[in-house]
Design an enzyme around this catalytic site. Sequence first.
Site, PDB file in Angstrom:
ATOM      1  N   GLU A 130       0.827  -1.211   0.000  1.00 37.45           N
ATOM      2  CA  GLU A 130       0.000   0.000   0.000  1.00 37.45           C
ATOM      3  C   GLU A 130       0.864   1.265   0.000  1.00 37.45           C
ATOM      4  O   GLU A 130       0.459   2.307  -0.498  1.00 37.45           O
ATOM      5  CB  GLU A 130      -0.929  -0.022   1.224  1.00 37.45           C
ATOM      6  N   HIS A 137       7.117 -27.404   0.266  1.00 37.28           N
ATOM      7  CA  HIS A 137       6.359 -28.459  -0.423  1.00 37.28           C
ATOM      8  C   HIS A 137       5.214 -27.867  -1.237  1.00 37.28           C
ATOM      9  O   HIS A 137       4.262 -28.565  -1.562  1.00 37.28           O
ATOM     10  CB  HIS A 137       5.845 -29.470   0.609  1.00 37.28           C
ATOM     11  N   LYS A 145     -13.831   1.919  -2.883  1.00 37.27           N
ATOM     12  CA  LYS A 145     -14.639   2.319  -1.725  1.00 37.27           C
ATOM     13  C   LYS A 145     -15.865   3.094  -2.179  1.00 37.27           C
ATOM     14  O   LYS A 145     -16.984   2.845  -1.748  1.00 37.27           O
ATOM     15  CB  LYS A 145     -13.823   3.227  -0.786  1.00 37.27           C
TER      16      LYS A 145
END
Length: 454
Positions: free
Chosen positions: A290, A319, A433
């Site tokens: 950010e 793995h 937003k």
Amino acid sequence: MSLALNFTYAGSKKLGGHGIPNEMLKPALERASKALEHVRSERKSGKLPYLDLPEDRKTDQACREMAEKFEGFENFLLAGIGGSSLGPLAIFNALGHPMHNLLSNSKRKNRPRFFTLDNVDPVQADALFSFCKPEKTVYNIISKSGATAETAGASLIIFDALKKKLGSDWKKNLVCTTDPETGDLRKLCNTEKLQTLPLHSGVGGRFSVLTPVGLFPSYCLGFDVAAMLQGAAEMREKCLDQDVTKNPAANLAALLYLFDTTQHKRMHVMMAYANGLYGMADWFRQLWAESLGKELDLEGKPVYVGPTPLKALGATDQHSQVQLYIEGPHDKVFLFLEVKKFAKRVKFPSLYGNVSSLDYLGGQTMNKLIAAEFTATREALAQRNRPSVTITFPEVDAHAVGEFFMLWEMTTSIAGALYRINPYDQPGVELGKVLTYGLMGRAGFEDKAKGIKV
Ligand code: PA5
């Protein structure tokens, strides 16, 4: 005992041209030195208050005293998202007992279970709210802006549950951490006279872990806040060192900037060799992404910069991811988190001496195995010309956790200056937003989501 940084595997010699040679690092360090000067002068003029949080005794005391009011509560439910939850979660993950929430009250030393509600997943939220009975839970609503949709939604449910269960006493189990002056949550706190803790005005969400965002939950959980602040203060001094060759933040910022911008190593993989440090990698991902992922530079020119932070867990991801890391594209640099001394020692029993895949482990420790797996993976990566930096925690304790937070916050400030962007804003998340507000019918935003439907 302090965090130690090892840059050996980032240098050029071992890495077939994929490392950063000294002659390349030198000019970047000179730029980092200038960036550091800028950080110092911004601090002097009061623009970087996050740097002085370790000495904020008033806030520290307010958090401690607030926590004392909630001794004996069974649950702590933190409602917040992004910078308002990742820091406290990282602290809990590092310093809490791995089974904390499953232990009995006495084994938890009467400390509350700890839950965070960040996402708006209805199944998760319903389970959490059903489990945490209002009369036995301290609710901590955290929002700097006081308007974030996810946290606002959680707040409504919390207010309603508290009012229904506790009637006129409903405010007693609630603490709101928000901006001391601005925002809807602050206004509501003032009108309703709710208990609050201040989230310093000049400190952005992802730099706020050493404010009440992280301190109040830490006190409630019985963690050593003084040691955490001490670790942060000590690291700050190291990262302000004008001799940039010795300065850990300047070195990290310069190297990672060079890996991204000159070596095509745009993936910065933080790989923790300890479950307790996985939350730290999560916290780092937000800070790095950010802060540095930006469209515009300081002059407003489009630059589209920013490395992509990833997280991995050793040995588990050996793995899962390491095949890609070793043989895939040369686009990654690894940030290993190593622990010198784990809080526990686990020994493998000696059984089945005739089964060679079991026999060699008998009598040795899990501690040695994870150390060997880390060393082997770092070496294997280096042999395939994959660079890395190692951060060694002497132990996973509050002091080291505080150091880690400050190290990366300061590295981010310096890296921001190297990229010539503003690391403290996040304009890119605004559109999403606004569209969400439009889709949810928030007054004043109706037009924003025209033509799109949920
Ligand atoms: O770092 C940031 O500023 C963001 O990630 C915020 O922490 C996040 O968006 C939550 O914002 P707020 O605390 O205002 O609810």
